[in-house]
Structure formats: structure tokens, C-alpha cells
Design a protein around this motif. Structure first.
Motif, PDB file in Angstrom:
ATOM      1  N   LEU A 188     -10.100  -6.913   1.160  1.00 23.33           N
ATOM      2  CA  LEU A 188     -11.248  -7.148   0.381  1.00 23.33           C
ATOM      3  C   LEU A 188     -11.348  -6.442  -0.891  1.00 23.33           C
ATOM      4  O   LEU A 188     -10.531  -5.570  -0.940  1.00 23.33           O
ATOM      5  N   PHE A 189     -12.213  -6.735  -1.768  1.00 27.40           N
ATOM      6  CA  PHE A 189     -12.411  -6.322  -3.082  1.00 27.40           C
ATOM      7  C   PHE A 189     -13.777  -6.692  -3.340  1.00 27.40           C
ATOM      8  O   PHE A 189     -14.418  -7.446  -3.157  1.00 27.40           O
ATOM      9  N   ILE A 190     -14.150  -5.602  -4.069  1.00 27.08           N
ATOM     10  CA  ILE A 190     -15.790  -5.827  -4.739  1.00 27.08           C
ATOM     11  C   ILE A 190     -15.926  -6.064  -5.967  1.00 27.08           C
ATOM     12  O   ILE A 190     -15.191  -5.667  -6.919  1.00 27.08           O
ATOM     13  N   ILE A 191     -16.675  -7.089  -6.295  1.00 32.17           N
ATOM     14  CA  ILE A 191     -17.090  -7.720  -7.534  1.00 32.17           C
ATOM     15  C   ILE A 191     -18.770  -7.866  -7.699  1.00 32.17           C
ATOM     16  O   ILE A 191     -19.272  -7.495  -6.806  1.00 32.17           O
ATOM     17  N   ASN A 192     -18.960  -8.095  -8.742  1.00 34.18           N
ATOM     18  CA  ASN A 192     -20.402  -8.602  -9.060  1.00 34.18           C
ATOM     19  C   ASN A 192     -20.683  -9.854  -9.612  1.00 34.18           C
ATOM     20  O   ASN A 192     -20.118 -10.526 -10.317  1.00 34.18           O
ATOM     21  N   VAL A 193     -21.867 -10.269  -9.467  1.00 29.26           N
ATOM     22  CA  VAL A 193     -22.445 -11.514  -9.893  1.00 29.26           C
ATOM     23  C   VAL A 193     -22.998 -11.128 -10.715  1.00 29.26           C
ATOM     24  O   VAL A 193     -24.360 -10.594 -10.812  1.00 29.26           O
ATOM     25  N   LEU A 213       0.799  -1.200  -0.107  1.00 22.50           N
ATOM     26  CA  LEU A 213      -0.066  -0.072   0.130  1.00 22.50           C
ATOM     27  C   LEU A 213       0.703   1.154  -0.092  1.00 22.50           C
ATOM     28  O   LEU A 213       0.600   2.164  -0.531  1.00 22.50           O
ATOM     29  N   VAL A 214       1.891   1.196   0.915  1.00 22.98           N
ATOM     30  CA  VAL A 214       2.729   2.466   0.944  1.00 22.98           C
ATOM     31  C   VAL A 214       3.485   2.448  -0.420  1.00 22.98           C
ATOM     32  O   VAL A 214       3.563   3.925  -0.684  1.00 22.98           O
ATOM     33  N   LEU A 215       3.927   1.676  -0.941  1.00 21.41           N
ATOM     34  CA  LEU A 215       4.835   1.849  -2.331  1.00 21.41           C
ATOM     35  C   LEU A 215       3.801   2.439  -3.389  1.00 21.41           C
ATOM     36  O   LEU A 215       4.112   3.254  -4.050  1.00 21.41           O
ATOM     37  N   GLN A 216       2.374   1.948  -3.419  1.00 21.02           N
ATOM     38  CA  GLN A 216       1.636   2.424  -4.348  1.00 21.02           C
ATOM     39  C   GLN A 216       1.079   3.977  -4.073  1.00 21.02           C
ATOM     40  O   GLN A 216       1.104   4.603  -5.192  1.00 21.02           O
ATOM     41  N   LEU A 217       1.057   4.236  -2.804  1.00 22.08           N
ATOM     42  CA  LEU A 217       0.675   5.575  -2.345  1.00 22.08           C
ATOM     43  C   LEU A 217       1.768   6.494  -2.736  1.00 22.08           C
ATOM     44  O   LEU A 217       1.350   7.684  -2.954  1.00 22.08           O
ATOM     45  N   LEU A 257      -8.378   8.887  -6.757  1.00 22.80           N
ATOM     46  CA  LEU A 257      -8.824   9.091  -5.338  1.00 22.80           C
ATOM     47  C   LEU A 257      -9.361   7.924  -5.072  1.00 22.80           C
ATOM     48  O   LEU A 257      -9.463   7.573  -3.724  1.00 22.80           O
ATOM     49  N   ASN A 258     -10.135   7.068  -5.686  1.00 20.99           N
ATOM     50  CA  ASN A 258     -10.860   6.004  -5.268  1.00 20.99           C
ATOM     51  C   ASN A 258      -9.845   5.066  -4.836  1.00 20.99           C
ATOM     52  O   ASN A 258      -9.932   4.229  -3.978  1.00 20.99           O
ATOM     53  N   SER A 259      -8.496   4.865  -5.853  1.00 22.44           N
ATOM     54  CA  SER A 259      -7.562   4.160  -5.248  1.00 22.44           C
ATOM     55  C   SER A 259      -6.929   4.376  -4.108  1.00 22.44           C
ATOM     56  O   SER A 259      -6.595   3.591  -3.244  1.00 22.44           O
ATOM     57  N   ILE A 260      -6.654   5.700  -3.834  1.00 23.97           N
ATOM     58  CA  ILE A 260      -5.897   6.174  -2.546  1.00 23.97           C
ATOM     59  C   ILE A 260      -6.926   5.716  -1.485  1.00 23.97           C
ATOM     60  O   ILE A 260      -6.373   5.372  -0.304  1.00 23.97           O
ATOM     61  N   PHE A 261      -8.223   6.292  -1.412  1.00 20.47           N
ATOM     62  CA  PHE A 261      -9.027   6.373  -0.278  1.00 20.47           C
ATOM     63  C   PHE A 261      -9.925   5.083   0.062  1.00 20.47           C
ATOM     64  O   PHE A 261     -10.219   4.833   1.120  1.00 20.47           O
ATOM     65  N   PHE A 262     -10.145   4.349  -1.080  1.00 22.51           N
ATOM     66  CA  PHE A 262     -10.915   3.039  -0.746  1.00 22.51           C
ATOM     67  C   PHE A 262     -10.454   1.970  -1.342  1.00 22.51           C
ATOM     68  O   PHE A 262     -10.113   0.947  -0.454  1.00 22.51           O
ATOM     69  N   THR A 263     -10.029   1.771  -2.499  1.00 19.45           N
ATOM     70  CA  THR A 263      -9.758   0.355  -3.008  1.00 19.45           C
ATOM     71  C   THR A 263      -8.588  -0.370  -2.786  1.00 19.45           C
ATOM     72  O   THR A 263      -8.563  -1.392  -2.138  1.00 19.45           O
ATOM     73  N   ARG A 264      -7.405   0.460  -2.648  1.00 20.17           N
ATOM     74  CA  ARG A 264      -6.125   0.104  -2.102  1.00 20.17           C
ATOM     75  C   ARG A 264      -6.098  -0.161  -0.605  1.00 20.17           C
ATOM     76  O   ARG A 264      -5.523  -1.230  -0.341  1.00 20.17           O
ATOM     77  N   PRO A 265      -6.582   0.732   0.056  1.00 15.58           N
ATOM     78  CA  PRO A 265      -6.560   0.516   1.711  1.00 15.58           C
ATOM     79  C   PRO A 265      -7.471  -0.619   2.177  1.00 15.58           C
ATOM     80  O   PRO A 265      -6.930  -1.159   2.969  1.00 15.58           O
ATOM     81  N   MET A 266      -8.536  -0.857   1.323  1.00 21.71           N
ATOM     82  CA  MET A 266      -9.269  -1.978   1.703  1.00 21.71           C
ATOM     83  C   MET A 266      -8.560  -3.352   1.236  1.00 21.71           C
ATOM     84  O   MET A 266      -9.003  -4.184   2.079  1.00 21.71           O
ATOM     85  N   MET A 267      -7.722  -3.223   0.353  1.00 19.65           N
ATOM     86  CA  MET A 267      -7.272  -4.472  -0.421  1.00 19.65           C
ATOM     87  C   MET A 267      -5.826  -4.630   0.511  1.00 19.65           C
ATOM     88  O   MET A 267      -5.502  -5.750   0.924  1.00 19.65           O
ATOM     89  N   TYR A 268      -5.132  -3.791   1.020  1.00 16.74           N
ATOM     90  CA  TYR A 268      -3.792  -3.711   1.614  1.00 16.74           C
ATOM     91  C   TYR A 268      -3.633  -3.555   3.133  1.00 16.74           C
ATOM     92  O   TYR A 268      -2.567  -3.586   3.487  1.00 16.74           O
ATOM     93  N   ILE A 269      -4.698  -3.509   3.799  1.00 15.96           N
ATOM     94  CA  ILE A 269      -4.776  -3.338   5.125  1.00 15.96           C
ATOM     95  C   ILE A 269      -5.457  -4.349   5.944  1.00 15.96           C
ATOM     96  O   ILE A 269      -6.862  -4.199   6.262  1.00 15.96           O
ATOM     97  N   PRO A 270      -5.035  -5.479   6.047  1.00 10.86           N
ATOM     98  CA  PRO A 270      -5.603  -6.561   6.790  1.00 10.86           C
ATOM     99  C   PRO A 270      -6.231  -6.190   7.934  1.00 10.86           C
ATOM    100  O   PRO A 270      -7.123  -6.953   8.407  1.00 10.86           O
TER     101      PRO A 270
END
Length: 320
Positions: A179-184, A24-28, A74-87
Motif C-alpha cells: 500500500l501507499f498513501i497519496i492525496n486527492v 525491502l531487505v535490500l533497501q533496509l 526513519l519513515n522509510s524504515i518503519f512505515f513507507t517501505r514495509p507497508m509497500m513491500y510486505i504484501p
């Protein structure tokens, strides 16, 4: 991205917390400065030098691209990546999303809409530059008359696919310890990854074709081969590479996504390739257009409005 499996109800603790946090840090480190840079670009184009850029069709298309990319970053910074890389926050977020499912129903379709719209805008990007050398006399009049209608049309087009996501169930899955969000899929044929691979493939064909036409036409117009045009040619090449990278990764992922988990290396490479696309055009403009670069870094100088118009060599990009 989509699945046929239900949403998870537990967190995956098999990942190393420090390593995931480091990802997460490296991507931010590149996402945050890029977001600041894009905000600066939007300020320059919309407010500070609006009168100088709004008459140029190229910069209006560029503005649409930057705004879309800015929202995605902004979505990657505040939502997608933190949700994925902060267990560490996985259990809290999982419980929160399960109790506020409406957020998934709103967030995910908007995300996929922006991604599809961005691809269309980038095709328009290259078409604009090709038309300026193919039809130099009628170029300005055409884009002045039709640009707004074309942009509105492109804004509507993704809706013809996004509605399949709107009516589909959105679920939460494991991804890199988070976590990550997808659709059925509601319809079996409405496969999101495949759709983006096809859309990206078509866009790459158009982008490469327009770029080749632009370069060939310029070589035949020797009187117009100036340093500014040479910069534009190189910018076209590098922009095409930015678009080509996600096309390759999305194609590979679309061929294997049914067999790969969301922690596979190809999934991570696909995310990075989207980052290249989201921030690439802004940096390329900075590198290949000195007048634009001057405006970006002119933060403390007050009398920029008194600059002579010819200091902005817009013709190097839009020929309009």
C-alpha cells in the motif's frame, strides 16, 4: 503524489511475496546503517561537540539537513517501505488505515512538508558556501545575524503549499503488492508531483549556479587554494549530483504519472533517488572532512574535549 480516484478496498495479490520482501531487505541494508550514522551525527553536533560546531553557520545548516533527512529515513524504515513491500500485512494495514483515517490526515502532510523543507535547506547549504568565497570579510557576520531568521523563513515557506494537502482527502492505493498513501487534489491546480518537480528544478539551477561561482572564485584566489578547499570543491560537485538525481526522476515522473501505475519502474527509481538525497550529504561530509570524520568515529576515546581547536578545520567548509 496525488490522484483523482477513491481509496482502494482490496489488496493486490498479483505480486511475488518473496521478491517484494527481498526488495525491502535490500533497501533496509543501506537505510538502517544510514539512520544510525545520522543519529551519531546529530549527537556529535547537538551534544558532544556542540561548542565547537554551533558557532559555524555551515554546520548549523548541515544539522537542519541531517535532522530532516533522519526523520525521512526513519519513515522509510518503519512505515513507507514495509507497508509497500510486505504484501502479507496488506489486508490488516488496509483495514487499520480505513478505520483510523486521522493517521493519514496527520502523516501525509508532515511527510510532504519535510520533503519540501529539505529541498530548501539544501539550496541554503550551497548558498552558504558560495557566500564564504564571494564575501569572505562579511560572511561570518552576515550568517551570524541572519541564519536563524533565514531558517525560520524556510521552515514556514512549505506551509504555503502543504495546506492544499491538509484540506485534501488522503487515500490508500496499491504499490508493489502493498500500500501507499497519496492525496486527492482539492484544487485542480495543486498537483503535488508537478510542484516538487518545479521546486526541484529551481533548486538545481540555484545549486549549480552557486557551485560554479564557488569554484570560479576559488581558482582566482590562489593563495587560498589548499587541500581543504579542493576537498570542498569536490564535495560541492558530489552534493550537486545527489540533488540532481531526484530532480531528473521527479521530472520524468511528473510528466507521466497520470498514465503510470504505482508499480511502474519509474516510481521505484523515484523512491531510490529520494534515498540518495536523504543519506548523500552525510556520507559526503564523512568522506571530505577528516576532522569531522574523526569526531564521528571517536566513540571510545574519552578525552576528546581536550583536543586543540585547530584540529577542526571548519574553514575548509564554512570559511567562517
Amino acid at each position: 503524489m496525488q490522484t483523482t480516484e477513491p481509496s482502494i478496498n482490496f489488496c493486490d495479490h498479483d505480486f511475488s511475496v518473496p521478491i517484494e520482501n527481498l526488495k525491502l531487505v535490500l533497501q533496509l541494508l543501506y537505510l538502517v546503517p544510514s539512520a544510525v550514522f545520522q543519529a551519531r551525527i546529530i549527537y556529535i553536533l547537538v551534544f558532544k561537540h556542540r561548542k565547537k560546531y554551533r558557532r559555524q553557520s555551515f554546520f548549523m545548516i548541515f544539522l537542519a539537513d541531517v535532522v530532516t533527512a533522519f526523520l525521512l529515513v526513519l519513515n522509510s524504515i518503519f512505515f513507507t517501505r514495509p507497508m509497500m513491500y510486505i504484501p502479507q500485512t496488506c489486508e490488516f494495514l488496509l483495514d487499520f488505515l480505513q478505520n483510523h483515517h486521522i493517521l493519514l490526515d496527520i502523516y501525509y502532510p508532515i511527510l510532504r512538508y519535510l520533503q519540501a523543507f529539505q529541498i530548501l535547506i539544501q539550496v541554503l547549504f550551497i548558498a552558504n558556501r558560495a557566500s564564504c568565497v564571494l564575501f569572505p570579510v562579511r560572511y561570518s557576520l552576515f550568517w551570524k545575524k541572519w541564519l536563524r531568521r533565514i531558517l525560520w523563513t524556510l521552515a514556514v515557506l512549505p506551509s504555503f503549499w502543504v495546506w492544499t494537502i491538509v484540506i485534501s482527502e488522503k487515500v490508500v492505493r496499491h504499490a508493489y503488492g502493498g500500500l501507499f498513501i497519496i492525496n486527492v487534489r482539492y484544487f485542480g491546480w495543486a498537483r503535488s508531483v508537478f510542484f516538487f518537480a518545479v521546486l526541484r528544478g529551481v533548486s538545481v539551477i540555484l545549486i549549480v549556479s552557486f557551485s560554479v561561482v564557488t569554484v570560479i572564485k576559488m581558482t582566482k584566489m590562489k593563495k587560498r587554494i589548499k587541500e581543504s578547499e579542493r576537498r570542498l570543491c569536490w564535495a560541492s560537485v558530489y552534493l550537486s549530483l545527489c540533488y540532481f538525481t531526484p530532480a531528473v526522476t521527479e521530472y520524468l515522473y511528473s510528466r507521466t504519472t497520470s498514465a503510470l501505475p504505482n508499480d511502474h519502474y519509474l516510481y521505484g527509481v523515484t523512491l531510490i533517488s529520494w534515498d540518495i538525497q536523504n543519506i548523500g550529504s552525510s556520507y559526503i561530509m564523512l568522506l571530505f572532512n577528516p576532522p569531522f570524520r574523526k569526531h564521528i568515529f571517536q566513540i571510545f576515546k574519552k578525552n576528546t574535549s581536550k583536543e586543540k581547536p585547530h584540529h577542526i578545520k571548519v574553514t575548509s567548509l564554512s570559511h567562517g
